[in-house]
Design a protein around this motif. Structure first.
Motif, short mmCIF file in Angstrom:
data_model
loop_
_atom_site.label_atom_id
_atom_site.label_comp_id
_atom_site.label_asym_id
_atom_site.label_seq_id
_atom_site.Cartn_x
_atom_site.Cartn_y
_atom_site.Cartn_z
N THR A 131 0.84 -1.13 0.07
CA THR A 131 -0.06 0.02 -0.08
C THR A 131 1.00 1.44 0.04
O THR A 131 1.72 1.40 0.85
N VAL A 132 0.55 2.18 -0.93
CA VAL A 132 1.42 3.34 -0.96
C VAL A 132 0.75 4.76 -0.85
O VAL A 132 -0.46 4.73 -1.29
N TYR A 133 1.37 5.41 -0.11
CA TYR A 133 0.34 6.84 -0.03
C TYR A 133 1.29 8.07 -0.80
O TYR A 133 2.61 7.94 -0.54
N ILE A 134 0.88 8.55 -1.77
CA ILE A 134 1.46 9.50 -2.60
C ILE A 134 1.19 10.86 -2.23
O ILE A 134 0.09 11.15 -1.99
N LEU A 135 2.22 11.54 -2.13
CA LEU A 135 2.39 13.19 -1.96
C LEU A 135 2.74 13.86 -3.31
O LEU A 135 3.99 13.45 -3.93
N ASN A 136 2.58 15.07 -3.20
CA ASN A 136 3.35 15.94 -4.30
C ASN A 136 3.46 17.37 -4.01
O ASN A 136 2.90 17.75 -3.13
N VAL A 175 -3.56 2.16 -3.49
CA VAL A 175 -3.03 3.63 -3.27
C VAL A 175 -3.81 4.37 -2.11
O VAL A 175 -5.29 4.40 -2.55
N ALA A 176 -3.62 4.48 -1.24
CA ALA A 176 -4.10 4.95 -0.10
C ALA A 176 -4.59 6.41 -0.24
O ALA A 176 -5.39 7.02 0.48
N ASN A 221 5.96 22.28 9.15
CA ASN A 221 6.53 20.75 9.43
C ASN A 221 5.20 20.07 8.58
O ASN A 221 4.11 20.52 8.04
N TYR A 222 5.20 18.78 8.55
CA TYR A 222 4.44 17.96 8.09
C TYR A 222 3.92 16.80 8.97
O TYR A 222 3.57 15.60 8.42
N ARG A 223 3.76 17.27 10.14
CA ARG A 223 3.55 16.06 11.14
C ARG A 223 2.07 15.50 10.95
O ARG A 223 1.61 14.45 11.20
N SER A 224 1.20 16.57 10.71
CA SER A 224 -0.31 16.14 10.54
C SER A 224 -0.47 15.24 9.48
O SER A 224 -1.12 13.97 9.70
N ILE A 225 0.15 15.27 8.22
CA ILE A 225 0.03 14.35 7.18
C ILE A 225 0.87 12.93 7.59
O ILE A 225 0.39 12.08 7.10
N ALA A 226 1.92 13.30 8.20
CA ALA A 226 2.59 12.18 8.49
C ALA A 226 1.82 11.11 9.45
O ALA A 226 1.80 10.04 9.18
N THR A 227 1.03 11.83 10.43
CA THR A 227 0.11 10.92 11.25
C THR A 227 -1.00 10.35 10.33
O THR A 227 -1.41 9.30 10.77
N LYS A 228 -1.69 11.30 9.62
CA LYS A 228 -2.64 10.69 8.84
C LYS A 228 -2.33 9.52 8.04
O LYS A 228 -2.90 8.29 7.63
N ILE A 229 -1.05 9.30 7.33
CA ILE A 229 -0.56 8.51 6.50
C ILE A 229 -0.26 7.04 7.19
O ILE A 229 -0.59 6.19 7.19
N LYS A 230 0.18 7.34 8.81
CA LYS A 230 0.36 6.15 9.57
C LYS A 230 -1.04 5.54 9.95
O LYS A 230 -1.19 4.35 9.75
N SER A 231 -2.06 6.46 9.97
CA SER A 231 -3.49 5.93 10.24
C SER A 231 -4.02 4.98 8.93
O SER A 231 -4.68 4.37 9.09
N SER A 232 -3.55 5.53 7.89
CA SER A 232 -3.82 4.72 6.37
C SER A 232 -3.37 3.37 6.43
O SER A 232 -3.97 2.48 5.57
N GLY A 233 -2.40 2.86 7.06
CA GLY A 233 -1.68 1.55 7.11
C GLY A 233 -0.88 1.56 5.93
O GLY A 233 -0.46 0.27 5.66
N ALA A 234 -0.58 2.67 5.21
CA ALA A 234 0.42 2.41 4.18
C ALA A 234 1.69 1.99 4.66
O ALA A 234 2.24 2.58 5.48
N ASP A 235 2.22 1.10 3.94
CA ASP A 235 3.70 0.65 4.39
C ASP A 235 4.80 1.49 3.34
O ASP A 235 6.07 1.31 3.78
N CYS A 236 4.23 2.00 2.38
CA CYS A 236 5.18 2.86 1.65
C CYS A 236 4.96 4.28 1.53
O CYS A 236 3.66 4.26 1.28
N ILE A 237 5.61 5.02 1.19
CA ILE A 237 5.17 6.60 0.56
C ILE A 237 6.20 7.06 -0.38
O ILE A 237 7.40 6.86 -0.41
#
Length: 415
Positions: A196-201, A225-226, A237-253
């Motif tokens: 599962t990948v979470y994609i940012l841009n 694609v989460a 900083n990007y702590r909020s999105i980092a926490t959101k990604i953790k909750s998504s269960g993505a193992d790759c970003i």
């Protein structure tokens, strides 16, 4: 309106304004610019971001271009070549700037001695300069643009035709485009065990483009694609999105973007919240300014870029790497060899134009007619779109703050 569409629409509008300002609508001006320069003294311009995090990489490209011109003795047959390096960044922006890009393109367009333009480094910047240089009938070769829409369909509606107001192609690149890089990224992800990948841009033309293409390839390859969302490059900083990604269960970003757009801070925050996730980045972060600053997250980091292990290149490349190290005292950044190749192709196009080496259209035609060229990068041709037929990307890890070659990735794009 999608972010990329908005950016490109603004870019093209800016380009059109500046082209009109430099008199491209004047018939005599158009006639002169599309034919002979009228002189055996020719100028090749380079336009790259020489400020901000991109400076080391861009300076390496300039160095590569200079080496190629020096090896030619500063001449092609009867034509003396002047090289002018321009900066398309500003101190205020800390990266490439639309106004600076427009100014550089207009400067080259207004110079009657201009025969070629090497740039830009960033795809979003070329979306601005291509229409200006196209109107002036000047060959443009990028050493590093990878955004698909600059040369072929697959980006936004209207691309690539919107960049070529004359209806003729004047732009090409010596680096494989993002439809190839995206496939390589997904192949790298699968090899690394991603499910599962979470994609940012970073919302730029290049960043959003590669992110979108990676998402398509990932889904085709069976990866979940989460999420796929843009980030504010000026965020503290990007702590909020980092926490959101953790909750998504993505193992790759995956992050589609460039170092200048706060990539180092992003990496640190992603790693802090997701210490076991694998972090993937494209060639936009394949540079020392990124690798040397991300700290402990380097052990989880996977980067693609078109530059391969020097040992995999032909003898002519070995000579280039040795010359670069001897002349500048350091190993080159990944895109230095592409700067060398972009200049070499420009000089070869002038040579192959024969007694019309000072004729802009003849030089453009000669570039697009490059076939089965044995180069420092290996054998390749330039296709009708202006793209290289090279298709290999390198997978890289980061060790001790340095980019280290991992493997060659050969992948089939979905488009």
């Amino acid at each position: 309106m999608k972010v990329r569409t908005l950016i490109i629409a603004v870019a093209v509008a800016v380009s059109a304004t500046f082209v009109a300002a430099c008199g491209s609508s004047d018939k005599s001006s158009t006639s002169t610019s599309s034919g002979s320069t009228g002189s055996n003294s020719l100028t090749i311009y380079s336009s790259l971001p020489l400020q901000g995090d991109s400076r080391p990489q861009s300076q390496a490209v300039v160095n590569g271009e200079k080496i190629a011109l020096d090896e030619a003795g500063g001449k092609v047959g009867p034509y003396a070549i002047k090289y002018t390096s321009l900066d398309d960044s500003t101190a205020a922006a800390g990266k490439w700037d639309p106004g600076a890009v427009s100014n550089n393109a207009r400067k080259a367009a207004q110079d009657k001695s201009t025969i070629a333009y090497l740039g830009e480094f960033n795809s979003g910047a070329s979306a601005i300069s291509i229409p200006i240089l196209n109107q002036a009938g000047i060959l443009q070769i990028s050493p590093s643009n990878t955004y698909v829409g600059l040369t072929r369909e697959g980006g936004e509606p209207g691309e690539p035709d919107k960049y070529y107001p004359t209806g003729k192609r004047t732009y090409g690149r010596v680096v494989p485009a993002d439809h190839i890089q995206a496939a390589a990224q997904v192949s790298y992800m699968k090899d690394a065990g991603c499910t599962t990948v979470y994609i940012l841009n970073d919302k730029e033309v290049y960043g959003l483009g590669i992110a979108t293409t990676v998402a398509k390839n990932a889904q085709t390859a069976g990866l979940k694609v989460a999420g796929n969302e843009g980030l504010d490059p000026k965020a503290a900083n990007y702590r909020s999105i980092a926490t959101k990604i953790k909750s998504s269960g993505a193992d790759c970003i995956f992050f589609g973007g460039i170092t200048d757009n706060n990539a180092v801070q992003l990496w640190k925050d992603l790693y802090a919240a997701n210490p076991t996730a694998k972090l993937f980045g494209p060639d936009g972060v394949a540079e020392s300014a990124f690798a040397s600053k991300i700290g402990p997250s380097e052990k989880n980091t996977y980067i693609t870029n078109p530059t391969l292990d020097p040992k995999l290149y032909p003898p002519s490349a070995q000579k280039f790497f040795a010359t670069y190290k001897k002349q500048f005292g350091i190993d080159p950044e990944p895109y230095a060899i592409y700067g060398y190749e972009a200049m070499t192709d420009a000089l070869l196009a002038i040579k192959n134009a024969g007694d019309k080496g000072n004729d802009r259209q003849a030089v453009i035609d000669a570039f697009f007619n490059l076939k089965d060229r044995d180069s420092v990068l290996g054998k390749y041709s330039i296709d009708k779109n202006g793209d290289t037929t090279l298709s290999s990307y390198g997978g890289n890890r980061i060790v001790g703050g340095k980019l280290v070659f991992d493997k060659v990735i050969e992948a089939q794009p979905t488009q």
